[in-house]
Design a protein around this motif. Structure first.
Motif, PDB file in Angstrom:
ATOM      1  N   UNK A   1       0.858  -1.065   0.194  1.00 30.19           N
ATOM      2  CA  UNK A   1       0.102   0.097   0.067  1.00 30.19           C
ATOM      3  C   UNK A   1       0.889   1.186  -0.064  1.00 30.19           C
ATOM      4  N   UNK A   2       2.152   1.290   0.561  1.00 29.77           N
ATOM      5  CA  UNK A   2       2.799   2.432   1.003  1.00 29.77           C
ATOM      6  C   UNK A   2       4.018   2.427  -0.440  1.00 29.77           C
ATOM      7  N   UNK A   3       3.800   1.540  -1.169  1.00 31.06           N
ATOM      8  CA  UNK A   3       4.892   1.626  -2.436  1.00 31.06           C
ATOM      9  C   UNK A   3       6.248   1.345  -1.751  1.00 31.06           C
ATOM     10  N   UNK A   4       6.561   0.433  -1.085  1.00 30.91           N
ATOM     11  CA  UNK A   4       7.792   0.095  -0.299  1.00 30.91           C
ATOM     12  C   UNK A   4       8.231  -1.401  -0.567  1.00 30.91           C
ATOM     13  N   UNK A   5       9.422  -1.788  -0.522  1.00 32.68           N
ATOM     14  CA  UNK A   5       9.741  -3.044  -0.882  1.00 32.68           C
ATOM     15  C   UNK A   5      10.316  -3.663   0.550  1.00 32.68           C
ATOM     16  N   UNK A   6      10.178  -5.021   0.648  1.00 32.96           N
ATOM     17  CA  UNK A   6      10.497  -5.736   1.692  1.00 32.96           C
ATOM     18  C   UNK A   6      11.493  -6.827   1.596  1.00 32.96           C
ATOM     19  N   UNK A   7      12.427  -7.060   2.662  1.00 34.24           N
ATOM     20  CA  UNK A   7      13.410  -7.989   2.586  1.00 34.24           C
ATOM     21  C   UNK A   7      13.072  -8.878   3.628  1.00 34.24           C
ATOM     22  N   UNK A   8      13.341 -10.258   3.490  1.00 32.71           N
ATOM     23  CA  UNK A   8      12.978 -11.178   4.671  1.00 32.71           C
ATOM     24  C   UNK A   8      14.404 -11.974   4.794  1.00 32.71           C
ATOM     25  N   UNK A   9      14.906 -12.260   5.807  1.00 29.86           N
ATOM     26  CA  UNK A   9      16.054 -12.841   5.927  1.00 29.86           C
ATOM     27  C   UNK A   9      15.888 -13.816   7.084  1.00 29.86           C
ATOM     28  N   UNK A  10      16.414 -15.163   6.780  1.00 31.81           N
ATOM     29  CA  UNK A  10      16.391 -16.199   7.759  1.00 31.81           C
ATOM     30  C   UNK A  10      17.642 -17.012   7.705  1.00 31.81           C
ATOM     31  N   UNK A  11      18.391 -17.932   8.633  1.00 33.72           N
ATOM     32  CA  UNK A  11      19.276 -18.716   8.487  1.00 33.72           C
ATOM     33  C   UNK A  11      18.875 -20.139   8.020  1.00 33.72           C
TER      34      UNK A  11
END
Length: 538
Positions: free
Chosen positions: A358-368
């Protein structure tokens, strides 16, 4: 060059270009331009010493980035050799590449594993021995990128690098302090052999030991000096003693270690780093009780990472094993009857993803771990209709250089890109993901520098937005203790390298924050903070 790079260049000059050259450590923050600085230095060094043969040892995955940077910044055409681009797999093929490097004014690049496997090879045949001799005797200067890699004593990587004869050894690291004080001194010994036995070091070491708390001195083990430093910085309540140990450490290392915390990153819009403690669902709480009865730390961490995301993942986590085989078909079957609300971290992720969209932002998701990432990829495809390579991207340890490069570029540039899933180790070095401004750290990595490296993929030069990081902690689970341990490790590094008398030591504590007044418009929404039981800002 920026001021800190000029200062670093001159520091390299004073150590490496003198009548009595010695090695040094360049501990500059991720994203502060270490590669550019060392490329500039190497070109000047090779102009002064035309017969020089530099050797650069680095994680193999970032070799393409180094080559790209060399082509971008080189003043003259210096050939760059490596084994991988010419597919040199056998020792005889290695020897041919090494001969070319020696014959021509050039630079050789090798991965850490490749280097140590050649130097530690027990084959006493002529070709194997010749390869060893070239690597140990020929380098005029040895550059170690991500130079915290050979930090563990008695490993093949460290012992093989110690055998390289040149005194000119340079360690480059954005996260020098990893787990323990001992590891930093292992690296100091690598660049300056018998560092603690040098006259100036011996005097300061005696001073530190004499100032330590008497009860701590009584309990000294064989490696007591290193343990004593950790004890003083973390547990000693005597502020003056803490400060004097910090000053002693800095005096001991000031001619060998150049630290830059990354003030150039102050020019960026900013970084907000939250630790978000989430209330687990009743099903998750029941699973945590069982989890606490397990003995192996790795098993607790691996299974816990899956359970805190959603309890239905427990069975898959048990079966994925060390090699992390993930059955995507089983995930898809599971998704048919999944109650999202039963997974605290899953619920947080889906709500944040919607807010980002909705806000026009991108997301990173990190896991080991691979299972949580694959699960999120599959559920995102089902719930949002996203497809891999368009809205979603993923990099794991199995991704080749070409995949890494294209995924990175598309994610940063494409207006359709929404979320990037990354193995925290595979994305920790040489990756720029400045297209993202929100980061989820799904689980607690026991080496806090790995997490800092991951955050540095988005919070680096080129970022145009404020970056928000959410370190998700399962409340009431073993993750809480791991989080506390990691924070203590981070505080040692900050005190050693960043403390000054004007700021004092209180700045290294976490700040408790009211979730409804945290300054993050996303986190202040009831949609995102419904399961938040505690919030801290680093």
């Amino acid at each position: 060059m920026k001021p800190h790079q000029i200062e670093g260049f001159n520091f390299l000059l004073s150590n490496l270009v003198s009548d009595n050259p010695g090695g040094c450590i360049m501990a500059h923050a991720p994203g502060s331009g270490k590669t550019f600085m060392i490329i500039s230095f190497l070109q000047s060094f090779m102009a002064k010493y035309p017969a020089a043969r530099p050797l650069v040892v680095l994680p193999r995955g970032i070799l393409p980035i180094w080559k790209k940077e060399f082509l971008r910044w080189q003043v003259e055409n210096i050939p760059l050799y490596d084994f991988y681009s010419v597919k040199a797999d056998s020792r005889s093929q290695h020897l041919e590449v090494l001969k070319e490097w020696v014959k021509e004014r050039s630079i050789l690049f090798l991965g850490y594993k490749q280097f140590s496997s050649i130097v530690c090879d027990t084959d006493d045949g002529n070709i194997a021995v010749a390869c060893q001799n070239y690597l140990l005797k020929i380098p005029t200067i040895l550059i170690l990128d991500e130079g915290h890699t050979p930090r563990n004593q008695d490993t093949d990587v460290l012992t093989s690098l110690e055998r390289v004869e040149t005194p000119r050894k340079v360690v480059l690291s954005g996260t020098l302090y990893q787990n323990h004080v001992r590891e930093v001194f292992n690296i100091l010994n690598l660049v300056r052999p018998k560092f603690l036995k040098m006259e100036t070091s011996k005097a300061i070491r005696r001073r530190i030991l004499s100032r330590a708390e008497i009860s701590s001195r009584r309990n000294l083990m064989k490696d007591g000096f290193y343990e004593l430093i950790e004890h003083t910085l973390i547990k000693d309540e005597n502020h003056t003693r803490k400060v004097t140990v910090i000053q002693d450490l800095r005096e001991m290392t000031r001619k060998v270690l150049h630290y830059y915390k990354g003030d150039n990153l102050d020019e960026l819009p900013g970084l907000v780093d939250f630790s978000v403690f989430l209330r687990l669902s009743p099903r998750q709480k029941a699973e945590v009780k069982e989890l606490k009865t397990l003995n192996r730390k790795f098993t607790i961490s691996a299974q816990g990472s899956a359970i805190y995301l959603h309890p239905n993942l427990k069975a898959l986590a048990k079966n994925s094993g060390v090699k992390e085989r993930v059955d995507e078909e089983k995930i898809d079957v599971m998704l048919e009857k999944l109650n999202v609300k039963e997974g605290a971290k899953l619920n947080f992720y889906l709500n944040l993803l919607q807010l980002c969209e909705s806000g026009g932002e991108k997301l990173l998701v990190f896991s080991q771990y691979l299972l949580p990432l694959k699960f999120l990829e599959r559920i995102t495809a089902k719930v949002k209709g996203y497809s891999v390579g368009k809205e979603m991207f993923m990099i794991t340890g199995d991704s080749d250089a070409e995949t890494r490069e294209s995924s990175m570029e598309k994610f940063n540039v494409s207006s359709e890109a929404r979320v990037f899933f990354g193995s925290i180790k595979a994305c920790g070095e040489g990756i720029s993901l400045v297209g993202a401004s929100r980061i989820i750290i799904l689980d607690v990595h026991l080496n806090p520098s790995v997490t800092r490296q991951a955050i540095g993929r988005a919070f680096r030069p080129g970022q145009v937005r404020k970056v928000y990081t959410y370190r998700l902690i399962a409340s009431g689970s073993p993750e809480e203790e791991d989080h506390t341990t990691c924070f203590k490790k981070e505080s040692i590094a900050k005190m050693w390298f960043e403390w000054d008398e004007f700021n004092g030591l209180q700045n290294f504590d976490m700040e408790t924050v009211n979730v409804n007044e945290c300054g993050d418009i996303f986190l202040e929404t009831s949609r995102l903070n419904e399961d938040v039981v505690a919030l801290f800002k680093r």
